[in-house]
Design an enzyme around this catalytic site. Structure first.
Site, PDB file in Angstrom:
ATOM      1  N   SER A   1       0.825  -1.261   0.088  1.00 15.62           N
ATOM      2  CA  SER A   1      -0.014  -0.075   0.138  1.00 15.62           C
ATOM      3  C   SER A   1       0.706   1.240  -0.113  1.00 15.62           C
ATOM      4  O   SER A   1       0.187   2.351  -0.205  1.00 15.62           O
ATOM      5  CB  SER A   1      -0.858   0.043   1.283  1.00 15.62           C
ATOM      6  OG  SER A   1      -2.222  -0.421   0.865  1.00 15.62           O
TER       7      SER A   1
ATOM      8  N   LYS B   1       0.610   3.381  -3.094  1.00 11.97           N
ATOM      9  CA  LYS B   1      -0.389   4.342  -3.345  1.00 11.97           C
ATOM     10  C   LYS B   1       0.035   5.704  -3.318  1.00 11.97           C
ATOM     11  O   LYS B   1      -0.500   6.657  -3.776  1.00 11.97           O
ATOM     12  CB  LYS B   1      -1.521   4.068  -2.252  1.00 11.97           C
ATOM     13  CG  LYS B   1      -2.243   2.506  -2.524  1.00 11.97           C
ATOM     14  CD  LYS B   1      -2.957   2.214  -1.364  1.00 11.97           C
ATOM     15  CE  LYS B   1      -3.847   0.956  -1.674  1.00 11.97           C
ATOM     16  NZ  LYS B   1      -4.377   0.493  -0.542  1.00 11.97           N
TER      17      LYS B   1
ATOM     18  N   TYR C   1      -1.914  -1.881 -10.636  1.00  6.09           N
ATOM     19  CA  TYR C   1      -2.164  -1.872  -9.316  1.00  6.09           C
ATOM     20  C   TYR C   1      -1.307  -3.009  -8.600  1.00  6.09           C
ATOM     21  O   TYR C   1      -0.552  -2.745  -7.718  1.00  6.09           O
ATOM     22  CB  TYR C   1      -3.547  -1.862  -9.157  1.00  6.09           C
ATOM     23  CG  TYR C   1      -3.713  -2.061  -7.390  1.00  6.09           C
ATOM     24  CD1 TYR C   1      -3.518  -0.583  -6.829  1.00  6.09           C
ATOM     25  CD2 TYR C   1      -3.989  -3.230  -6.938  1.00  6.09           C
ATOM     26  CE1 TYR C   1      -3.638  -0.764  -5.261  1.00  6.09           C
ATOM     27  CE2 TYR C   1      -4.356  -3.163  -5.323  1.00  6.09           C
ATOM     28  CZ  TYR C   1      -3.892  -1.938  -4.499  1.00  6.09           C
ATOM     29  OH  TYR C   1      -4.169  -2.196  -3.255  1.00  6.09           O
TER      30      TYR C   1
ATOM     31  N   TYR D   1      -4.238   2.972   7.651  1.00  6.00           N
ATOM     32  CA  TYR D   1      -5.741   1.931   7.627  1.00  6.00           C
ATOM     33  C   TYR D   1      -6.666   2.671   8.765  1.00  6.00           C
ATOM     34  O   TYR D   1      -6.511   3.842   9.001  1.00  6.00           O
ATOM     35  CB  TYR D   1      -5.408   0.528   7.924  1.00  6.00           C
ATOM     36  CG  TYR D   1      -4.342   0.144   7.091  1.00  6.00           C
ATOM     37  CD1 TYR D   1      -4.558  -0.098   5.666  1.00  6.00           C
ATOM     38  CD2 TYR D   1      -2.979  -0.547   7.372  1.00  6.00           C
ATOM     39  CE1 TYR D   1      -3.742  -0.455   4.753  1.00  6.00           C
ATOM     40  CE2 TYR D   1      -2.326  -1.055   6.552  1.00  6.00           C
ATOM     41  CZ  TYR D   1      -2.485  -1.192   5.278  1.00  6.00           C
ATOM     42  OH  TYR D   1      -1.649  -1.683   4.625  1.00  6.00           O
TER      43      TYR D   1
ATOM     44  N   VAL E   1       0.953  -3.873   3.844  1.00  2.00           N
ATOM     45  CA  VAL E   1       0.517  -5.323   4.403  1.00  2.00           C
ATOM     46  C   VAL E   1       1.828  -5.973   4.458  1.00  2.00           C
ATOM     47  O   VAL E   1       1.928  -7.074   5.049  1.00  2.00           O
ATOM     48  CB  VAL E   1      -0.632  -5.993   3.945  1.00  2.00           C
ATOM     49  CG1 VAL E   1      -1.911  -5.296   4.460  1.00  2.00           C
ATOM     50  CG2 VAL E   1      -0.328  -6.051   2.432  1.00  2.00           C
TER      51      VAL E   1
HETATM   52  N1  GLU Z   1      -1.654  -5.319  -2.459  1.00  2.00           N
HETATM   53  C1  GLU Z   1      -2.323  -5.408  -1.433  1.00  2.00           C
HETATM   54  C2  GLU Z   1      -3.846  -5.344  -1.574  1.00  2.00           C
HETATM   55  O1  GLU Z   1      -4.421  -4.583  -2.461  1.00  2.00           O
HETATM   56  C3  GLU Z   1      -1.929  -3.852  -0.753  1.00  2.00           C
HETATM   57  C4  GLU Z   1      -2.712  -3.742   0.696  1.00  2.00           C
HETATM   58  C5  GLU Z   1      -1.999  -3.034   1.631  1.00  2.00           C
HETATM   59  O2  GLU Z   1      -0.775  -2.877   1.613  1.00  2.00           O
HETATM   60  O3  GLU Z   1      -2.594  -2.490   2.404  1.00  2.00           O
HETATM   61  O4  GLU Z   1      -4.815  -6.240  -1.179  1.00  2.00           O
END
Ligand code: GLU
Length: 331
Positions: A77, A80, A204, A256, A274
């Site tokens: 994430s 992002k 993504y 989060y 994650v």
């Molecule tokens: N690739 C993970 C997903 O989209 C990233 C999630 C994350 O790191 O929060 O589920």
């Protein structure tokens, strides 16, 4: 330990700080037992849960690193932040913010429920999956590799080398991520996707699977702490307006559904992933006494054992400790 020692960047004080950080890392490493590595992407569960590493880079060039710093891991994430920066730089901030909101959700990062409950309004923010997938669909290019190119270019500018894709993690996520496909279809139905669904998802999954280290995260962090300008070369890498928006989003939505707690107890913009990475940004601060990294720093942390919200359990505790010892909070 924050008594007013005049200049923290002298060799002797640096050694002293290094010893403190070493102690804190060995102390918080024991806390990794309280967490669990992510297992919903099959390959992520192979990570060693007891790893913990941190790298801190100051705008003045001071570096402190400790623990498992040479371990590479995938951005997940944290990517992002980069896709949002690239999208803002290529399409313009207004274009992007007309299509993705900047509000925290209080829900899990991959929640579909809140999309449905609020009706087809724009996704809440670029750091939940619905918002991030929408942002990725706005990256220029007709293939996932074309869309990835400006993300790699930005990373190369900041890090001085071009990071690589972890193909095994990419394939593992691509072949297992039904939830993200469901979010993608929902976005397609509601008209938010600006590129082909499969190409968007492929991009993504690739951006999430870029290999990175804590030093790299600290380096990206120090550029953000310095409002987008590389403190070494004094050149602008990210426009100030974009850097400012990214830091606001990191502070309100980066951790989060524990973002409020992190802002309250740690008090610096941060984004987790994650795989157990966290990037934190401590902007310059004004205090009466002289404190470590007073003119700002970037921090990279890696600890794959996660808490129930998906944040590195020992990483968060270590950051909380450092932020309180050095009074890093922006407030
Ligand atoms: N690739 C993970 C997903 O989209 C990233 C999630 C994350 O790191 O929060 O589920």
């Amino acid at each position: 330990m924050v008594q007013g020692t005049a200049n923290w960047s002298t060799e002797q004080n640096k050694e002293w700080l290094q010893e403190y950080v070493n102690d804190w890392v060995s102390f918080y490493r024991k806390h990794t037992d309280d967490g669990k590595v992510a297992d919903y992407i099959p390959l992520l569960k192979e990570a060693d849960p007891n790893l913990l590493g941190i790298s801190i880079i100051g705008t003045d060039g001071m570096k402190i690193r400790s623990g498992d710093v040479s371990q590479s891991f995938t951005l997940q994430s944290i990517s992002k932040v980069l896709s949002f920066i690239v999208a803002c730089m290529t399409r313009g901030v207004t274009y992007i913010l007309n299509r993705v909101d900047v509000e925290p959700t209080g829900e899990a990062f991959n929640s579909i429920m809140h999309l449905e409950m609020k009706g087809p309004k724009k996704p809440f923010n670029p750091f939940v999956n619905a918002g991030a997938i929408t942002v990725t669909s706005m990256l220029e290019g007709n293939t996932s590799d074309e869309k990835m190119a400006p993300i790699y270019n930005l990373l190369e500018k900041m890090l001085g080398y071009r990071p690589v894709l972890n193909v095994d993690i990419y394939e593992s996520e691509r072949d297992s991520s039904m939830r993200n496909r469901a979010i993608g279809y929902y976005l397609l139905e509601t008209g938010f996707l600006e590129s082909d669904l499969n190409i968007t998802l492929e991009t993504y999954f690739k951006q999430c699977s870029i290999n990175i280290t804590v030093d790299d995260l600290a380096r990206i962090g120090v550029i953000l702490a310095n409002d987008g300008e590389d403190p070494d070369t004094k050149t602008e890498i990210i426009p100030r307006q974009v850097a400012r928006i990214v830091k606001a989003l990191m502070l309100t939505c980066g951790m989060y559904d524990a973002s409020g707690k992190f802002a309250t107890y740690v008090g610096v913009p941060a984004k987790s992933g994650v795989s157990g990475g966290i990037i934190a940004v401590a902007p310059p601060r004004v205090r009466e006494e002289e404190l470590p990294f007073m003119s700002g720093c970037g921090i990279g942390v890696f600890g794959p054992a996660l808490d129930e919200r998906g944040n590195s359990i020992a990483g968060i505790r270590l950051l909380k400790h450092i932020a309180s010892q050095w009074d890093l909070s922006v407030f």
